[in-house]
Design a protein around this motif. Structure first.
Motif, mmCIF file in Angstrom:
data_model
loop_
_atom_site.group_PDB
_atom_site.id
_atom_site.type_symbol
_atom_site.label_atom_id
_atom_site.label_comp_id
_atom_site.label_asym_id
_atom_site.label_seq_id
_atom_site.Cartn_x
_atom_site.Cartn_y
_atom_site.Cartn_z
ATOM 1 N N LYS A 43 0.835 -1.203 0.000
ATOM 2 C CA LYS A 43 0.000 0.000 0.000
ATOM 3 C C LYS A 43 0.869 1.252 0.000
ATOM 4 O O LYS A 43 1.981 1.262 0.518
ATOM 5 C CB LYS A 43 -0.916 -0.001 1.223
ATOM 6 C CG LYS A 43 -1.929 -1.116 1.181
ATOM 7 C CD LYS A 43 -2.904 -1.002 2.319
ATOM 8 C CE LYS A 43 -3.951 -2.093 2.193
ATOM 9 N NZ LYS A 43 -4.981 -1.955 3.207
ATOM 10 N N VAL A 44 0.341 2.320 -0.563
ATOM 11 C CA VAL A 44 1.078 3.571 -0.679
ATOM 12 C C VAL A 44 1.297 4.194 0.691
ATOM 13 O O VAL A 44 2.363 4.732 0.981
ATOM 14 C CB VAL A 44 0.306 4.541 -1.604
ATOM 15 C CG1 VAL A 44 0.997 5.881 -1.664
ATOM 16 C CG2 VAL A 44 0.159 3.944 -2.976
ATOM 17 N N ASP A 45 0.316 4.116 1.556
ATOM 18 C CA ASP A 45 0.399 4.756 2.872
ATOM 19 C C ASP A 45 0.801 3.762 3.964
ATOM 20 O O ASP A 45 0.359 3.878 5.106
ATOM 21 C CB ASP A 45 -0.926 5.427 3.212
ATOM 22 C CG ASP A 45 -2.108 4.488 3.061
ATOM 23 O OD1 ASP A 45 -1.907 3.353 2.600
ATOM 24 O OD2 ASP A 45 -3.235 4.886 3.402
ATOM 25 N N TYR A 46 1.665 2.803 3.659
ATOM 26 C CA TYR A 46 2.108 1.785 4.612
ATOM 27 C C TYR A 46 2.835 2.427 5.791
ATOM 28 O O TYR A 46 3.699 3.282 5.622
ATOM 29 C CB TYR A 46 3.031 0.785 3.917
ATOM 30 C CG TYR A 46 3.733 -0.156 4.856
ATOM 31 C CD1 TYR A 46 3.029 -1.135 5.532
ATOM 32 C CD2 TYR A 46 5.098 -0.064 5.080
ATOM 33 C CE1 TYR A 46 3.661 -1.991 6.400
ATOM 34 C CE2 TYR A 46 5.743 -0.917 5.945
ATOM 35 C CZ TYR A 46 5.012 -1.887 6.603
ATOM 36 O OH TYR A 46 5.642 -2.739 7.461
ATOM 37 N N THR A 47 2.450 2.033 6.986
ATOM 38 C CA THR A 47 3.095 2.479 8.211
ATOM 39 C C THR A 47 3.477 1.237 9.005
ATOM 40 O O THR A 47 2.609 0.421 9.305
ATOM 41 C CB THR A 47 2.137 3.354 9.047
ATOM 42 O OG1 THR A 47 1.601 4.368 8.185
ATOM 43 C CG2 THR A 47 2.851 4.006 10.185
ATOM 44 N N PRO A 48 4.767 1.054 9.351
ATOM 45 C CA PRO A 48 5.203 -0.199 9.966
ATOM 46 C C PRO A 48 4.566 -0.519 11.312
ATOM 47 O O PRO A 48 4.345 -1.682 11.619
ATOM 48 C CB PRO A 48 6.709 0.000 10.139
ATOM 49 C CG PRO A 48 7.081 1.055 9.189
ATOM 50 C CD PRO A 48 5.890 1.938 9.057
ATOM 51 N N HIS A 49 4.230 0.487 12.108
ATOM 52 C CA HIS A 49 3.712 0.205 13.444
ATOM 53 C C HIS A 49 2.199 0.054 13.484
ATOM 54 O O HIS A 49 1.637 -0.172 14.541
ATOM 55 C CB HIS A 49 4.138 1.307 14.425
ATOM 56 C CG HIS A 49 3.472 2.620 14.182
ATOM 57 N ND1 HIS A 49 3.931 3.499 13.224
ATOM 58 C CD2 HIS A 49 2.390 3.198 14.748
ATOM 59 C CE1 HIS A 49 3.161 4.572 13.222
ATOM 60 N NE2 HIS A 49 2.220 4.411 14.141
ATOM 61 N N MET A 50 1.541 0.127 12.321
ATOM 62 C CA MET A 50 0.091 -0.019 12.280
ATOM 63 C C MET A 50 -0.285 -1.271 11.504
ATOM 64 O O MET A 50 0.428 -1.700 10.611
ATOM 65 C CB MET A 50 -0.554 1.207 11.634
ATOM 66 C CG MET A 50 -0.385 2.459 12.447
ATOM 67 S SD MET A 50 -1.265 3.831 11.760
ATOM 68 C CE MET A 50 -2.931 3.367 12.065
ATOM 69 N N ASP A 51 -1.430 -1.815 11.846
ATOM 70 C CA ASP A 51 -1.927 -3.011 11.174
ATOM 71 C C ASP A 51 -2.761 -2.584 9.976
ATOM 72 O O ASP A 51 -3.926 -2.245 10.122
ATOM 73 C CB ASP A 51 -2.753 -3.843 12.151
ATOM 74 C CG ASP A 51 -3.068 -5.205 11.610
ATOM 75 O OD1 ASP A 51 -2.468 -5.586 10.587
ATOM 76 O OD2 ASP A 51 -3.908 -5.903 12.202
ATOM 77 N N MET A 52 -2.149 -2.577 8.796
ATOM 78 C CA MET A 52 -2.802 -2.060 7.599
ATOM 79 C C MET A 52 -3.100 -3.131 6.560
ATOM 80 O O MET A 52 -3.472 -2.816 5.446
ATOM 81 C CB MET A 52 -1.909 -0.998 6.952
ATOM 82 C CG MET A 52 -1.529 0.109 7.880
ATOM 83 S SD MET A 52 -0.632 1.367 7.051
ATOM 84 C CE MET A 52 -1.855 1.949 5.908
ATOM 85 N N GLY A 53 -2.900 -4.389 6.899
ATOM 86 C CA GLY A 53 -2.990 -5.459 5.928
ATOM 87 C C GLY A 53 -4.402 -5.779 5.489
ATOM 88 O O GLY A 53 -5.390 -5.303 6.040
ATOM 89 N N ASP A 54 -4.474 -6.625 4.461
ATOM 90 C CA ASP A 54 -5.735 -7.030 3.873
ATOM 91 C C ASP A 54 -6.101 -8.441 4.316
ATOM 92 O O ASP A 54 -5.331 -9.127 4.976
ATOM 93 C CB ASP A 54 -5.631 -6.992 2.346
ATOM 94 C CG ASP A 54 -5.388 -5.594 1.814
ATOM 95 O OD1 ASP A 54 -5.790 -4.629 2.482
ATOM 96 O OD2 ASP A 54 -4.788 -5.470 0.741
ATOM 97 N N PHE A 55 -7.294 -8.873 3.913
ATOM 98 C CA PHE A 55 -7.725 -10.244 4.139
ATOM 99 C C PHE A 55 -7.229 -11.111 2.986
ATOM 100 O O PHE A 55 -7.241 -10.676 1.824
ATOM 101 C CB PHE A 55 -9.255 -10.324 4.189
ATOM 102 C CG PHE A 55 -9.841 -9.723 5.426
ATOM 103 C CD1 PHE A 55 -10.053 -10.498 6.547
ATOM 104 C CD2 PHE A 55 -10.193 -8.387 5.476
ATOM 105 C CE1 PHE A 55 -10.596 -9.947 7.698
ATOM 106 C CE2 PHE A 55 -10.741 -7.827 6.608
ATOM 107 C CZ PHE A 55 -10.946 -8.611 7.723
#
Length: 142
Positions: A43-55
């Motif tokens: 993702k473009v707005d990936y942040t390592p300390h946040m859970d941004m993943g998909d199913f």
């Protein structure tokens, strides 16, 4: 004037459903793709300390390929914590018993060992055959 870095809010995270087929795929290459989708690194707005993943829904787990002599040589070990509770199982036996566990073990080993690992693994759905209960998530909106 410097531009401030924007932080993604948890309400702004959009989770997408991905369907992956294991037919004629090798375990390691498919597992890296799954781990990347679960963490949200594409993702473009990936942040390592946040859970941004998909199913991720994985079908046909029984058709995954292991290269070389891994069916006989690769050993999965576990211990129950009780005396004499050590047990080992080869990859071939585990594939015959439950092929879903082989994929879950490989993907779990590729994720970071922190508080985000359990929520990421809970978004991974692995099925032996091509029958799954998530067809409503993949319908096209018209």
């Amino acid at each position: 004037m410097k531009k401030a870095t924007s932080m993604v809010k948890t309400a702004d995270i959009k989770r997408v459903w991905h369907l992956l087929d294991c037919k004629d795929q090798t375990l390691g290459r498919l597992s890296t793709k799954i781990a990347g989708l679960l963490t949200g690194k594409g993702k473009v707005d990936y942040t390592p300390h946040m859970d941004m993943g998909d199913f991720v829904v994985v079908i046909n787990a029984k058709d995954i390929k292991l290269t070389g002599n891994k069916l006989l040589a690769k050993v999965y070990s576990r211990h129950s914590g009780h005396p004499g509770g050590f047990s080992q199982e080869t990859a071939g036996n585990l594939m015959a018993r439950d092929p879903r566990k082989v994929i879950e073990h490989a993907v779990g080993g590729m994720l970071a060992k922190n508080k985000l690992q359990d929520p990421r693994m809970s978004r991974l759905k692995v099925y032996k055959s091509d029958i799954h209960g998530h067809s409503a998530q993949f319908k096209k909106e018209e």
